[in-house]
Design a protein around this motif. Structure first.
Motif, short mmCIF file in Angstrom:
data_model
loop_
_atom_site.label_atom_id
_atom_site.label_comp_id
_atom_site.label_asym_id
_atom_site.label_seq_id
_atom_site.Cartn_x
_atom_site.Cartn_y
_atom_site.Cartn_z
N PRO A 20 0.84 -1.21 0.00
CA PRO A 20 0.00 0.00 0.00
C PRO A 20 0.87 1.26 0.00
CG PRO A 20 -0.11 -1.12 2.14
CD PRO A 20 0.81 -1.93 1.27
N ALA A 21 0.42 2.28 -0.74
CA ALA A 21 1.12 3.56 -0.80
C ALA A 21 2.62 3.37 -1.04
CB ALA A 21 0.88 4.36 0.47
N PRO A 22 2.98 2.75 -2.16
CA PRO A 22 4.40 2.47 -2.41
C PRO A 22 5.20 3.76 -2.67
CG PRO A 22 3.12 2.03 -4.37
CD PRO A 22 2.14 2.34 -3.29
N THR A 23 6.49 3.70 -2.36
CA THR A 23 7.38 4.76 -2.81
C THR A 23 7.73 4.48 -4.27
OG1 THR A 23 9.38 3.53 -2.25
CG2 THR A 23 8.39 4.89 -0.50
N ARG A 24 8.32 5.47 -4.93
CA ARG A 24 8.71 5.26 -6.33
C ARG A 24 9.74 4.13 -6.43
NH1 ARG A 24 10.23 10.66 -9.36
NH2 ARG A 24 8.63 11.32 -7.90
N GLU A 26 10.03 1.51 -4.43
CA GLU A 26 9.35 0.22 -4.29
C GLU A 26 8.63 -0.16 -5.59
OE1 GLU A 26 8.40 0.36 0.53
OE2 GLU A 26 7.00 1.27 -0.88
N ALA A 47 -1.04 8.97 -9.49
CA ALA A 47 0.13 9.80 -9.17
C ALA A 47 1.42 9.23 -9.73
CB ALA A 47 0.24 9.98 -7.66
N TYR A 48 1.42 7.93 -10.07
CA TYR A 48 2.65 7.27 -10.51
C TYR A 48 2.70 7.05 -12.02
CZ TYR A 48 2.59 6.30 -5.53
OH TYR A 48 2.52 6.43 -4.17
N ASP B 111 -0.12 12.31 -0.53
CA ASP B 111 0.53 11.23 -1.28
C ASP B 111 1.41 10.47 -0.27
OD1 ASP B 111 2.16 9.62 -2.87
OD2 ASP B 111 2.08 11.03 -4.54
N ILE B 112 0.84 9.41 0.28
CA ILE B 112 1.49 8.70 1.40
C ILE B 112 2.82 8.09 0.96
CG2 ILE B 112 1.14 6.89 3.15
CD1 ILE B 112 -1.96 7.20 2.32
N GLY B 113 2.87 7.63 -0.29
CA GLY B 113 4.12 7.05 -0.80
C GLY B 113 5.25 8.07 -0.77
N ARG B 114 4.93 9.31 -1.10
CA ARG B 114 5.96 10.36 -1.06
C ARG B 114 6.40 10.66 0.37
NH1 ARG B 114 7.34 13.49 -5.48
NH2 ARG B 114 6.10 13.16 -7.36
N ARG B 116 6.42 8.46 2.76
CA ARG B 116 7.27 7.31 3.12
C ARG B 116 8.65 7.44 2.51
NH1 ARG B 116 5.52 2.54 1.08
NH2 ARG B 116 6.93 1.51 2.53
N ALA B 117 8.74 8.13 1.36
CA ALA B 117 10.04 8.31 0.70
C ALA B 117 10.76 9.56 1.20
CB ALA B 117 9.82 8.39 -0.82
N GLU B 119 9.76 12.70 0.85
CA GLU B 119 9.63 13.84 -0.08
C GLU B 119 8.64 14.86 0.48
OE1 GLU B 119 8.86 12.31 -4.06
OE2 GLU B 119 10.08 10.56 -3.60
#
Lengths: 220, 283
Positions: A20-24, A26, A47-48, B111-114, B116-117, B119
């Protein structure tokens, strides 16, 4: 149905990441894990799309994204804006969520208009519609398929992936009525090869999964 | 260990009546597939109970707007919910469309992924984009999904959202595909210790009982998001303090009355099969 070779099965899969909610980073690791087979498409969140497009192009894979996902509750205007941006960013296919509240309210014209507004933006073949089979009776599923057809769309998706497991019966109901006139993707907790094969046997053209490695085994 | 509500409610500053507690609560229904009449009934109950706000999905804003007319109850809705994985441009456009339809408050997901990264500049910018798209006076709550972040990431995401113009920082979507745990009092204490005093904190995700609610208020929460607002108020009801909708008469006892949430009004699910929130995150 005979067991398919992994290469054949991969062509029926729409692959997505399980995290869930991966970073770029990942997501890029996930793309690497897909190498070795060709898929029907690889699905990423809106968003990706921009950052994934060049990587998937280099791998020769189609890119699918989601619109109004997972609740189908955006206004038509917002869905259109989201779809326009996704296409501009390089998406090949849009998985669009049906306004299931309008549907359950009996506002069928609104369901059609909502989908038609998105369908106008792209080739009909680039649009698939999530109709939430698990939330509907068989009768309602068939009615939803009819409305989706009225919007000029012929590719259905059973679920957003968040409504529990998709069942073979959901696929069979649509297939029995429409034969080859509609295409159908099964989505929802399909995490093993037997589960994927059962969906294809029930008549699904495609299976969405975030367990590609479990389905296909190690790459050749 | 949180003391029982009777004891907690004695503490200075904590709400001790259903009406006082209702003023903290965004009574929430973000279920898949509710009909317009189901949402109308849901909002009417919220108006009767004088919750601070109702939080409903974007396509239900016009319906909610008509029901709250003449009351002080605000209409809140969500942007990029629950996954937060939209571009900043799309988030801002979504916010503008719901404000145009009459939303008083917007709960956006980062943007939860950002986050986590790491950003955080991107987080500040997407929040500023939504802030800029909203008319002056519309309240902006920013959901940072603490269940997917560690403490440091949570603080950095919250500060980025604050700099981007958030009025309140919100702990969680409560969406089962993402939220691996409920919001707890220590989440609120952490945010409260780092944010400016004028920035609010909204606790959401797994706040289901009077004890849960008073616990997060004691920790510093300004607002609570819950689909169980009626059950939350139950613990403070007395024969004089007003009734749960649908109850036949005054409650017979003082003190906490814990009823099943589905006994009289909190929406458990609009779909008979209890769908709406599922197990596995996708895409």
């Amino acid at each position: 149905m005979r067991d398919l070779r992994s290469a054949e099965l991969a062509l029926s899969l729409e692959a997505s990441i399980a995290t869930p909610a991966p970073t770029r980073e990942e997501l890029e690791e996930f793309f690497k894990s897909l190498a070795g087979w060709d898929y029907a498409a690889v699905m990423v969140e809106p968003a990706y799309v921009t950052s994934s497009r060049p990587i998937l192009s280099a791998m020769g894979q189609r890119l699918a994204t989601v619109i109004g996902h997972p609740l189908g509750a955006l206004t038509t205007q917002a869905k259109v804006i989201q779809a326009e941006q996704a296409l501009e960013d390089g998406a090949d296919e849009l998985n669009v969520a049906l306004d299931v509240s309008a549907f359950r309210s009996g506002d069928y014209q609104r369901v059609i208009d909502d989908l038609t507004a998105v369908r106008r933006l792209a080739d009909a073949g680039a649009i698939k519609v999530i109709y939430y089979a698990a939330a509907l009776t068989d009768q309602e599923s068939l009615r939803a398929a009819e409305l989706i057809g009225e919007a000029g769309i012929t590719f259905l998706i059973t679920s957003s992936g968040f409504q529990g497991p998709t069942e073979g019966h959901q696929v069979e109901v649509i297939r029995a009525r429409y034969g080859s006139a509609l295409r159908l993707m099964a989505w929802g907790e399909i995490d093993s090869r037997p589960e994927a094969m059962a969906m294809l046997a029930a008549g699904a053209d495609r299976v969405a999964t975030s367990s590609t490695r479990a389905l296909l085994g190690t790459a050749p | 260990m949180i003391p029982p509500p009777g004891g907690l409610a004695m503490d200075a500053g904590l709400p001790s009546t259903p009406a006082a507690l209702a003023a903290y609560i965004d009574q929430t229904n973000l279920d898949l597939g509710c009909t317009r009449s189901e949402i109308r009934a849901f909002v009417q109950t919220a108006v009767d109970q004088r919750f601070k706000a109702v939080c409903i999905l974007p396509n239900m804003v016009p319906t909610a707007r008509t029901v709250v007319r003449g009351s002080a109850v605000k209409v809140a809705t969500v942007v990029s919910f629950p996954l937060g994985a939209d571009t900043p441009t799309v988030k801002a456009a979504e916010a503008r469309t719901v404000a145009d339809m009459g939303a008083d408050e917007v709960d956006m997901v980062i943007d939860i992924g950002r986050a986590r990264a790491g950003e955080y500049t991107a987080i500040r910018e997407e929040v500023a984009g939504v802030r800029g798209a909203l008319p002056v006076g519309v309240v902006l709550k920013v959901i940072i999904e603490m269940p997917l972040l560690d403490a440091e990431e949570s603080v950095d995401a919250a500060l980025a959202a604050e700099r981007g113009g958030a009025d309140l920082i919100q702990t969680s979507t409560g969406f089962k595909g993402l939220s691996l745990r409920p919001t707890v009092a220590s989440d609120i204490e952490l945010l409260r210790s780092m944010l400016k005093p004028e920035t609010g904190v909204k606790a959401s995700g797994g706040i289901r009982t009077t004890e849960d609610a008073l616990g997060v208020i004691a920790a510093g929460a300004d607002r609570i998001g819950s689909s169980r607002g009626l059950a939350i108020l139950d613990g403070l009801r007395t024969p004089d303090s007003g009734q749960r909708p649908g109850s036949a008469g005054p409650l017979g006892t003082y003190g906490p009355v814990i009823s099943p949430a589905d006994a009289a009004g909190d929406p458990v699910s609009c779909l008979a099969s209890g769908l709406g929130w599922g197990r596995t995150p996708r895409t």
